[in-house]
Design an enzyme around this catalytic site. Structure first.
Site: not given
Ligand code: SF4
Ligand code: SAH
Length: 399
Positions: A110, A135
């Site tokens: 998105e 992530c």
């Molecule tokens: Fe989310 Fe942490 Fe990945 Fe940033 S680093 S997208 S806050 S999981």
């Protein structure tokens, strides 16, 4: 019109030759120069085509009027300009625009555009861009992290988000009168940009390049949870604004909230932040933005604020307090407004500039770090929407 057959959202096949076309979107100037050399064309064609693509939002070679008919035809045979497929878009009355892109393989990401409060036609427009699907870093308060890591986005998928956002203001505008409207980019959508380093830096280079988007380097911001070695690398490779997702003022707490802290603890993170500010371009007075999500009873006490003041001593920084955006099964709550203001006051009294991000449902932070829930939700909606469109089409056919 060009004859093309789509085999997936970003790859086009020339039906005459059966060969895949090369996607020029996301290529650096040098890559474009190399591409034109490979088809026996001169170097200057690269900048000509770049301007068409990035400044006028044109992806159809036949609209590029300063190319000969022969070259237009030749380009159309071997190349294409294709962003990720828009699966769903929503333009709100207040100027907010959201897109869900389906990238190759079917994953969804998105992108959100937030105008400044006054929503003026040529006013500030900030685009929040994703760099990965999911992530790997698993921050405990982040819904993207909870999704896990799926894959990196390519440069064309990253820059394509900006290209489509700008194009959305160009419909019905004659080609020569078109101009880009997105003024600011923040790499704060899904993913950790520094873990998808090359495509992210390539995309940001196009944002800054005068032949492409020509954006100001202070208006392109990379946000990281603190991948320290890559931050040193970034300082060498490109001059953009930096935001650090800090969220905790001591290692014990940060280890829990932002697990990458176990690998690169606060002392190392603050050191690289100072390096970024002082060493990279000392003549330009710079600062880093510190992002701090306000989690009720977890990181929001006066004591935490005082620890933060000590931690940031000597680091030119602006602190952005982000009220936590809840998502299903999140083990946290949002700090009260009073608590956030008290926290902010301590920072301000110590001489820092701290701002509190607004939390309207349509605000940018509702998108940043909140993408999974939104994507899932919108996907359902987009499914419904598609069902509705199909039904209408069937009705039309039936009539
Ligand atoms: Fe989310 Fe942490 Fe990945 Fe940033 S680093 S997208 S806050 S999981
Ligand atoms: N991975 C990068 C960039 C994407 S996250 C990073 O962590 O910096 C963008 C911002 O949204 C980060 O500051 C992140 O900590 C924040 N964020 C994530 N989940 C959130 C939530 N539930 N509420 C508020 N902010 C959140």
């Amino acid at each position: 019109m060009s004859k093309i057959a789509t085999i997936d959202p970003t790859t086009l096949i020339n039906p005459d030759t059966g060969k895949a076309k090369i996607n020029l979107l996301g290529m650096s100037k040098q890559q474009l120069i190399d591409f034109f050399a490979s088809i026996d064309e001169k170097k200057f064609r690269a900048t000509q085509v770049m301007k068409w693509i990035y400044q006028y939002g044109v992806g159809d070679f036949f609209t590029m009027t300063n190319l000969s008919k022969k070259l237009q035809q030749k380009l159309d045979e071997v190349a294409c300009v294709v962003p990720p497929k828009v699966k769903f878009k929503q333009f709100s009355e207040d100027g907010t625009r959201k897109w869900i892109f389906e990238v190759t393989g079917g994953s969804l990401v998105e992108t959100v555009l937030i105008p400044a409060d006054d929503n003026k036609q040529f006013g500030r427009k900030t685009l929040c861009i994703s760099s990965q699907v999911g992530c790997a870093l698993d921050c405990s308060f982040c819904s993207t992290g909870k999704q896990g890591f799926e894959r990196d986005l390519t440069a064309s998928e990253i820059i394509g988000q900006l290209w489509v956002a700008n194009q959305s203001y160009m419909e019905d505008v004659p080609v020569t009168e078109r101009e880009n409207r997105v003024t600011n980019v923040v790499m704060m959508g899904m993913g950790e940009p520094l873990l998808n380093y090359r495509p992210v830096v390539a995309s940001m280079s196009l944002m800054l390049d005068d032949h492409a988007f020509g954006m100001s380097k202070r208006r392109v911001t990379l946000s990281t949870s603190g991948v320290v070695p890559r931050m040193y690398q970034l300082a060498k490779d490109i001059d953009v604004a930096l935001a650090i997702s800090l969220h905790a003022p001591n290692d014990e707490l940060r280890n829990k909230l932002v697990p990458i802290n176990k690998k690169y603890p606060l002392a190392e993170l603050i050191e690289v932040a100072k390096y970024y500010v002082y060493e990279t371009n000392p003549r330009h007075k710079k600062h880093v933005t510190i992002e701090y999500v306000m989690l009720a009873g977890v990181n929001d006490s006066d004591e935490h604020a005082k620890q933060l003041v000590n931690l940031l001593d000597g680091l030119p920084s602006k602190i952005n307090l982000i009220p936590f955006n809840p998502f299903p099964h999140a083990p946290y709550g949002r700090s009260s407004n009073n608590r956030i203001h008290a926290f902010s006051n301590i920072l301000n009294q110590a001489g820092f500039v701290s701002t509190i991000r607004q939390t309207r449902g349509d605000d940018i932070d509702a998108a940043c770090g909140q993408l999974v829930g939104q994507v899932a939700d919108r996907t359902k909606r987009s499914q419904k929407w598609q069902e509705m469109v199909t039904k209408k089409q069937k009705q039309l056919v039936a009539n």
